[in-house]
Design a protein around this motif. Sequence first.
Motif, PDB file in Angstrom:
ATOM      1  N   HIS A  10       0.683  -1.307  -0.142  1.00 25.68           N
ATOM      2  CA  HIS A  10      -0.070   0.123  -0.008  1.00 25.68           C
ATOM      3  C   HIS A  10       0.679   1.596  -0.172  1.00 25.68           C
ATOM      4  O   HIS A  10       1.502   1.143   0.156  1.00 25.68           O
ATOM      5  N   LYS A  47     -19.550  -0.852   1.172  1.00 26.37           N
ATOM      6  CA  LYS A  47     -17.870  -1.824   1.343  1.00 26.37           C
ATOM      7  C   LYS A  47     -16.917  -0.959   1.357  1.00 26.37           C
ATOM      8  O   LYS A  47     -16.367  -1.379   1.667  1.00 26.37           O
ATOM      9  N   GLU A  48     -17.156  -0.183   0.311  1.00 25.26           N
ATOM     10  CA  GLU A  48     -16.278   0.351  -0.286  1.00 25.26           C
ATOM     11  C   GLU A  48     -15.090   1.551   0.845  1.00 25.26           C
ATOM     12  O   GLU A  48     -14.499   1.627   1.133  1.00 25.26           O
ATOM     13  N   GLU A  50     -15.791   0.994   3.760  1.00 21.22           N
ATOM     14  CA  GLU A  50     -14.862   0.685   4.907  1.00 21.22           C
ATOM     15  C   GLU A  50     -13.735   0.310   4.490  1.00 21.22           C
ATOM     16  O   GLU A  50     -13.029   0.285   5.583  1.00 21.22           O
ATOM     17  N   GLU A  51     -13.655  -0.282   3.212  1.00 25.52           N
ATOM     18  CA  GLU A  51     -12.079  -1.033   3.021  1.00 25.52           C
ATOM     19  C   GLU A  51     -11.521   0.358   2.815  1.00 25.52           C
ATOM     20  O   GLU A  51     -10.089   0.723   3.810  1.00 25.52           O
ATOM     21  N   ARG A  52     -11.725   1.760   2.400  1.00 29.90           N
ATOM     22  CA  ARG A  52     -11.165   3.169   2.423  1.00 29.90           C
ATOM     23  C   ARG A  52     -10.047   3.533   3.469  1.00 29.90           C
ATOM     24  O   ARG A  52      -9.577   3.515   3.817  1.00 29.90           O
ATOM     25  N   LYS A  54     -10.368   1.719   6.166  1.00 25.63           N
ATOM     26  CA  LYS A  54      -9.649   1.074   7.651  1.00 25.63           C
ATOM     27  C   LYS A  54      -8.568   1.323   6.660  1.00 25.63           C
ATOM     28  O   LYS A  54      -6.967   1.490   7.513  1.00 25.63           O
ATOM     29  N   ARG A  55      -7.701   1.899   5.280  1.00 23.85           N
ATOM     30  CA  ARG A  55      -6.173   1.505   4.610  1.00 23.85           C
ATOM     31  C   ARG A  55      -6.555   3.619   5.148  1.00 23.85           C
ATOM     32  O   ARG A  55      -4.827   3.182   5.624  1.00 23.85           O
TER      33      ARG A  55
END
Length: 400
Positions: A10, A47-48, A50-52, A54-55
Amino acid sequence: MAPQREWLEHDFYKDLGVASDASAEEIKKAYRKLARELHPDANPGDKEAEERFKRVSEAHSVLSDADKRKEYDETRAMFAGGQFRGGGNGFPGGFPGGGTRYSTNNGADFNIGDLGDLFGGGGESSGGFGDLFDGLFNRGGSQRASTATRPRRGNDLETETTLSFKDAAVGTTVPLRVTSPAPCTTCHGSGAKPGTSPRVCPTCNGSGLVSRNQGAFGFSEPCQDCQGTGSRIDDPCTDCDGSGVKVRARTINVRIPAGVEDGQRIRLAGQGEAGRRGAPSGDLYVVVHVTADKIFTRSGNDLKVQLPVSFSELVLGATVSVPTLEGSVGVKIPPNTTDGRTLRVRGRGVPKRSGGAGDLLVTVKVEVPSKLDDAATDALKSYAEAEKASGFDPRAGWGR
Ligand SMILES: [Zn+2]
Ligand SMILES: [Zn+2]
């Protein structure tokens, strides 16, 4: 555990939308803004987002810590600079699959997923991505055992055998001839000449790994002096050249359990190729083929047979001897049995692994005589008349 793998996968600066020389204040601001926007409470079910989220959180946790950020920058610089391989020719071209790509100095891309191949070296490595990183990032000299140090288990083998229908159903023992690397009989697999034994490799103290320092990192790599085995043989066994294995033909008596089906694989633990220098053997898989039978078919543990009968046997009833896997059984056909009916004989089918056996399923099928003598023909003609007189209409069910 050290999160270095994520560091390479990342781009935290990109995640936060800041320049790589952004100030701590800029990073903090960018994080606050994104965290608000992407917070799961603000984006239920997205979801997207949520993922972002986290990142972004992960990126912030590293970049907001000056020490961690420095380490992160160094790690990425090292990979981007291609300093890992002394070769300097960059990385091989042609990168299958997706994944994160990083630029090297000379402009070629390499895929992080290919690192396993790059560092594997001569097929000795298990090539796993995880193994690689576990091995690379042993910092501070603490050497964890990696796959490089473990004794190499022998390969699994696969062979096949063909069984008769009956043998497969009731179980059997078959001798299988296997030619494969097996423990050397001279040195009993140690690889050392009889009377001598391998000694601990002094270079790596038996760990199979040596450390090399590069910048802030200590790298572990397989010990060259012992090829990562951790032991050295001064006097190799001459029969196996120190490998401890020798290709040999051997016969294994394989017990095939009752009820095995066509195409099934049977695993024989530890019967595969012997490992080098006394390492554990692989497994042997036996693929079983089952030939068709003239009389029987199977449905799981039920044994099926089609029983040819005469019309009179069906109408008048009869007791008929029906073959089973072991011997035969008398099957009673009740009077007025319909053609095609299946009679069940309990417990006379294929043995079950749990004990007992499935059923024998007997399906009756009328055989029409291709020719009758005069007496039988006359009798049948008078039967036909009597049948008509009795009012039997085989097509009554059509209702026409
Ligand atoms: Zn030997
Ligand atoms: Zn060594």
